[in-house]
Design a protein around this motif. Sequence first.
Motif, PDB file in Angstrom:
ATOM      1  N   GLY A 126      26.128  30.055 -37.145  1.00 39.75           N
ATOM      2  CA  GLY A 126      27.186  29.081 -37.380  1.00 39.75           C
ATOM      3  C   GLY A 126      27.215  27.917 -36.425  1.00 39.75           C
ATOM      4  O   GLY A 126      27.959  26.951 -36.638  1.00 39.75           O
ATOM      5  N   SER A 127      26.423  27.953 -35.356  1.00 40.84           N
ATOM      6  CA  SER A 127      26.357  26.849 -34.393  1.00 40.84           C
ATOM      7  C   SER A 127      24.890  26.627 -34.043  1.00 40.84           C
ATOM      8  O   SER A 127      24.241  27.533 -33.502  1.00 40.84           O
ATOM      9  CB  SER A 127      27.158  27.183 -33.131  1.00 40.84           C
TER      10      SER A 127
ATOM     11  N   HIS B 147      31.167  20.380  -7.818  1.00 41.33           N
ATOM     12  CA  HIS B 147      31.863  21.586  -8.263  1.00 41.33           C
ATOM     13  C   HIS B 147      31.462  21.940  -9.702  1.00 41.33           C
ATOM     14  O   HIS B 147      31.195  23.103 -10.020  1.00 41.33           O
ATOM     15  CB  HIS B 147      33.372  21.373  -8.178  1.00 41.33           C
ATOM     16  N   LEU B 148      31.384  20.944 -10.559  1.00 42.91           N
ATOM     17  CA  LEU B 148      30.993  21.182 -11.945  1.00 42.91           C
ATOM     18  C   LEU B 148      29.547  21.670 -12.039  1.00 42.91           C
ATOM     19  O   LEU B 148      29.221  22.513 -12.878  1.00 42.91           O
ATOM     20  CB  LEU B 148      31.183  19.909 -12.772  1.00 42.91           C
ATOM     21  N   ARG B 149      28.689  21.133 -11.170  1.00 43.01           N
ATOM     22  CA  ARG B 149      27.295  21.590 -11.166  1.00 43.01           C
ATOM     23  C   ARG B 149      27.206  23.061 -10.761  1.00 43.01           C
ATOM     24  O   ARG B 149      26.405  23.831 -11.312  1.00 43.01           O
ATOM     25  CB  ARG B 149      26.449  20.717 -10.237  1.00 43.01           C
ATOM     26  N   LEU B 150      28.033  23.470  -9.800  1.00 46.40           N
ATOM     27  CA  LEU B 150      28.047  24.875  -9.379  1.00 46.40           C
ATOM     28  C   LEU B 150      28.525  25.775 -10.517  1.00 46.40           C
ATOM     29  O   LEU B 150      27.992  26.863 -10.736  1.00 46.40           O
ATOM     30  CB  LEU B 150      28.944  25.049  -8.151  1.00 46.40           C
ATOM     31  N   LEU B 151      29.543  25.322 -11.231  1.00 48.60           N
ATOM     32  CA  LEU B 151      30.031  26.094 -12.369  1.00 48.60           C
ATOM     33  C   LEU B 151      28.950  26.224 -13.436  1.00 48.60           C
ATOM     34  O   LEU B 151      28.751  27.298 -14.017  1.00 48.60           O
ATOM     35  CB  LEU B 151      31.279  25.428 -12.966  1.00 48.60           C
ATOM     36  N   ALA B 152      28.257  25.127 -13.705  1.00 51.41           N
ATOM     37  CA  ALA B 152      27.195  25.156 -14.712  1.00 51.41           C
ATOM     38  C   ALA B 152      26.088  26.105 -14.297  1.00 51.41           C
ATOM     39  O   ALA B 152      25.517  26.823 -15.132  1.00 51.41           O
ATOM     40  CB  ALA B 152      26.639  23.750 -14.935  1.00 51.41           C
ATOM     41  N   ALA B 153      25.761  26.126 -13.001  1.00 51.93           N
ATOM     42  CA  ALA B 153      24.682  26.986 -12.515  1.00 51.93           C
ATOM     43  C   ALA B 153      25.041  28.464 -12.606  1.00 51.93           C
ATOM     44  O   ALA B 153      24.159  29.329 -12.579  1.00 51.93           O
ATOM     45  CB  ALA B 153      24.338  26.623 -11.071  1.00 51.93           C
ATOM     46  N   SER B 154      26.347  28.773 -12.702  1.00 50.10           N
ATOM     47  CA  SER B 154      26.772  30.171 -12.778  1.00 50.10           C
ATOM     48  C   SER B 154      26.656  30.759 -14.170  1.00 50.10           C
ATOM     49  O   SER B 154      26.818  31.963 -14.366  1.00 50.10           O
ATOM     50  CB  SER B 154      28.227  30.293 -12.298  1.00 50.10           C
ATOM     51  N   MET B 155      26.353  29.912 -15.164  1.00 53.64           N
ATOM     52  CA  MET B 155      26.243  30.388 -16.538  1.00 53.64           C
ATOM     53  C   MET B 155      24.996  31.242 -16.709  1.00 53.64           C
ATOM     54  O   MET B 155      23.951  30.978 -16.125  1.00 53.64           O
ATOM     55  CB  MET B 155      26.190  29.203 -17.513  1.00 53.64           C
TER      56      MET B 155
ATOM     57  N   SER C  13      28.192  22.784 -27.458  1.00 54.33           N
ATOM     58  CA  SER C  13      29.277  22.546 -26.490  1.00 54.33           C
ATOM     59  C   SER C  13      30.307  23.666 -26.430  1.00 54.33           C
ATOM     60  O   SER C  13      31.486  23.457 -26.687  1.00 54.33           O
ATOM     61  CB  SER C  13      29.972  21.220 -26.816  1.00 54.33           C
ATOM     62  N   PHE C  14      29.874  24.875 -26.098  1.00 53.46           N
ATOM     63  CA  PHE C  14      30.772  26.020 -25.911  1.00 53.46           C
ATOM     64  C   PHE C  14      31.622  26.310 -27.142  1.00 53.46           C
ATOM     65  O   PHE C  14      32.769  26.728 -27.039  1.00 53.46           O
ATOM     66  CB  PHE C  14      31.681  25.816 -24.690  1.00 53.46           C
ATOM     67  N   GLY C  15      31.079  26.041 -28.321  1.00 48.42           N
ATOM     68  CA  GLY C  15      31.783  26.402 -29.543  1.00 48.42           C
ATOM     69  C   GLY C  15      32.573  25.287 -30.193  1.00 48.42           C
ATOM     70  O   GLY C  15      33.220  25.512 -31.215  1.00 48.42           O
ATOM     71  N   GLY C  16      32.563  24.095 -29.688  1.00 50.00           N
ATOM     72  CA  GLY C  16      33.328  23.029 -30.332  1.00 50.00           C
ATOM     73  C   GLY C  16      33.060  21.700 -29.672  1.00 50.00           C
ATOM     74  O   GLY C  16      32.442  21.653 -28.600  1.00 50.00           O
ATOM     75  N   PRO C  17      33.501  20.617 -30.292  1.00 48.27           N
ATOM     76  CA  PRO C  17      34.234  20.573 -31.560  1.00 48.27           C
ATOM     77  C   PRO C  17      33.311  20.732 -32.746  1.00 48.27           C
ATOM     78  O   PRO C  17      32.088  20.652 -32.622  1.00 48.27           O
ATOM     79  CB  PRO C  17      34.842  19.163 -31.544  1.00 48.27           C
ATOM     80  N   GLY C  18      33.921  20.992 -33.893  1.00 46.06           N
ATOM     81  CA  GLY C  18      33.170  21.073 -35.127  1.00 46.06           C
ATOM     82  C   GLY C  18      33.590  19.970 -36.070  1.00 46.06           C
ATOM     83  O   GLY C  18      34.395  19.091 -35.726  1.00 46.06           O
ATOM     84  N   LEU C  19      33.041  20.018 -37.273  1.00 44.75           N
ATOM     85  CA  LEU C  19      33.383  19.024 -38.291  1.00 44.75           C
ATOM     86  C   LEU C  19      33.445  19.728 -39.636  1.00 44.75           C
ATOM     87  O   LEU C  19      32.432  20.253 -40.110  1.00 44.75           O
ATOM     88  CB  LEU C  19      32.336  17.910 -38.336  1.00 44.75           C
ATOM     89  N   GLY C  20      34.610  19.773 -40.225  1.00 39.85           N
ATOM     90  CA  GLY C  20      34.763  20.399 -41.527  1.00 39.85           C
ATOM     91  C   GLY C  20      34.435  19.427 -42.647  1.00 39.85           C
ATOM     92  O   GLY C  20      35.210  18.526 -42.952  1.00 39.85           O
ATOM     93  N   MET C  21      33.256  19.586 -43.254  1.00 32.92           N
ATOM     94  CA  MET C  21      32.884  18.774 -44.415  1.00 32.92           C
ATOM     95  C   MET C  21      33.547  19.362 -45.658  1.00 32.92           C
ATOM     96  O   MET C  21      33.610  20.585 -45.814  1.00 32.92           O
ATOM     97  CB  MET C  21      31.374  18.756 -44.589  1.00 32.92           C
ATOM     98  N   PHE C  22      34.011  18.485 -46.546  1.00 31.23           N
ATOM     99  CA  PHE C  22      34.793  18.976 -47.684  1.00 31.23           C
ATOM    100  C   PHE C  22      34.676  17.989 -48.837  1.00 31.23           C
ATOM    101  O   PHE C  22      34.980  16.807 -48.681  1.00 31.23           O
ATOM    102  CB  PHE C  22      36.258  19.114 -47.282  1.00 31.23           C
ATOM    103  N   GLY C  23      34.218  18.462 -50.002  1.00 33.63           N
ATOM    104  CA  GLY C  23      34.101  17.611 -51.171  1.00 33.63           C
ATOM    105  C   GLY C  23      34.389  18.391 -52.439  1.00 33.63           C
ATOM    106  O   GLY C  23      34.459  19.629 -52.439  1.00 33.63           O
TER     107      GLY C  23
ATOM    108  N   VAL D  62      23.231  31.428 -19.341  1.00 30.23           N
ATOM    109  CA  VAL D  62      22.261  30.630 -20.101  1.00 30.23           C
ATOM    110  C   VAL D  62      22.485  29.162 -19.742  1.00 30.23           C
ATOM    111  O   VAL D  62      23.588  28.636 -19.911  1.00 30.23           O
ATOM    112  CB  VAL D  62      22.433  30.830 -21.618  1.00 30.23           C
ATOM    113  N   ASP D  63      21.449  28.517 -19.241  1.00 27.28           N
ATOM    114  CA  ASP D  63      21.611  27.117 -18.856  1.00 27.28           C
ATOM    115  C   ASP D  63      21.035  26.198 -19.931  1.00 27.28           C
ATOM    116  O   ASP D  63      20.549  26.642 -20.971  1.00 27.28           O
ATOM    117  CB  ASP D  63      20.966  26.843 -17.487  1.00 27.28           C
ATOM    118  N   GLU D  64      21.077  24.892 -19.648  1.00 25.65           N
ATOM    119  CA  GLU D  64      20.666  23.906 -20.650  1.00 25.65           C
ATOM    120  C   GLU D  64      19.161  23.947 -20.927  1.00 25.65           C
ATOM    121  O   GLU D  64      18.691  23.392 -21.928  1.00 25.65           O
ATOM    122  CB  GLU D  64      21.060  22.510 -20.192  1.00 25.65           C
TER     123      GLU D  64
END
Length: 444
Positions: A75-76, A54-62, A271-281, A64-66
Amino acid sequence: MRYLPHTPEEISEMLAVIGADSLEGLFATVPAECRMTASWDLPQAKSEWQLNDHLRLLAASMGVDENARVLIGAGSYRHHIPETVRALASRSEFLTAYTPYQPEMAQGTLQGIFEYQTLTARLLGVDVVNASMYDGASALAEALLMGLRIAKKKKRVAVSRAIHPHYRAVVRTYLQPAGFEIVELDCLEDGRTDLSGLEAENDLAAVALQSPNFFGVIEDLTPAGTIIHGAGALFVACFSEPLAYGLLNSPGACGADIVCGEGQSFGIAPSFGGPGLGMFGCKEAHTRNLPGRLVGETKDLEGRRGYVLTLATREQHIRREKATSNICSNQGICALTAAMYMASLGGTGLRQLARLNFDKTEYFKQRLMQAGASLAFAGPTFNEFVVRFPGDFAAARQRLLARNIVAGLELGGLYPQLAGDYLFCVTETIEKETMDAIVAEVGA
């Protein structure tokens, strides 16, 4: 992950301890109109193999594939991730570790965070790095709030319009309801931020620039810092592509007081927009106003090295009115993954990779101009640049999409004045053949 169900007897024992008659009694304080009474309309359960299909079918419907070649950053960013990083980051002792509320019981987690802080501080050129924020957008908002805390009586900040539009939207969400004023700074023809208006401003707590900015243009941070400090404001430098600092001078070395941004490029897939990592110094002088938490190194009574939460300013650690941040997720695995990535490449590897990205971008930029396109901004760029085509590029872009090539981001939806212009991104994942295919469509 193991599933450990409780028996009816165990549930009854737990309910008896807290004085509840049933599981439904746990929710007695929730108003009836707020509860869901209908049954869940869920499909029939699938086996593991059916679920994979089922997940493979969902992926194939995108669309843009891998296997697609994506020349959009904004930004990504897509970078090759060393298998050492994937293997280590997926180990259960790292992947399932949670925030160390009892630091003495989480020495491994604390050491990993300490290593991340050390590597990030070197990359960004700052004295202190926290661990960590949700993403680059929230990190910028927290940085400006930090600037307002340091300035105390000042209620205004300035941000460049060349900062990622989504970052600026998050800043507005954080600051405007609290009564703070946000001044937006225009861009010059070369794509850099126009700071000439700061001379008339004397009540700004902080000024934020992004470099490389949303258009890929590298801001001239050192003179910008001089102007910002001359206006009596703190200099906040943000970024969405930390790899640039493998080649460029770090923001801290250019005079930034606070440095923040997105660390997704370092070993974390888009990965569909996330997760990210907020670097801060920040500079050491501002440590007490740093949001989040800070891990430090110490020695125990027997002289052995150990790690502790040196500074913990989140709501769950101290009284809410004293907290400098309400960030609750520790982003531990993302920070640790970034540390693994930086350690895997090392300083030399980061420089070489940054140079490869720069060279590929310059090659593509020159080839497009030879095909008749022009640059929207004349400033120097890293990884990304904005292109104007002599005709309508939309049809050529659709033809390229049919060949699994995603050629740039049309900017009209984010910057109406740039309608018809395209933001392109080139990383080490894009081959010369893909760039040449796009150039051929432009010249067709």
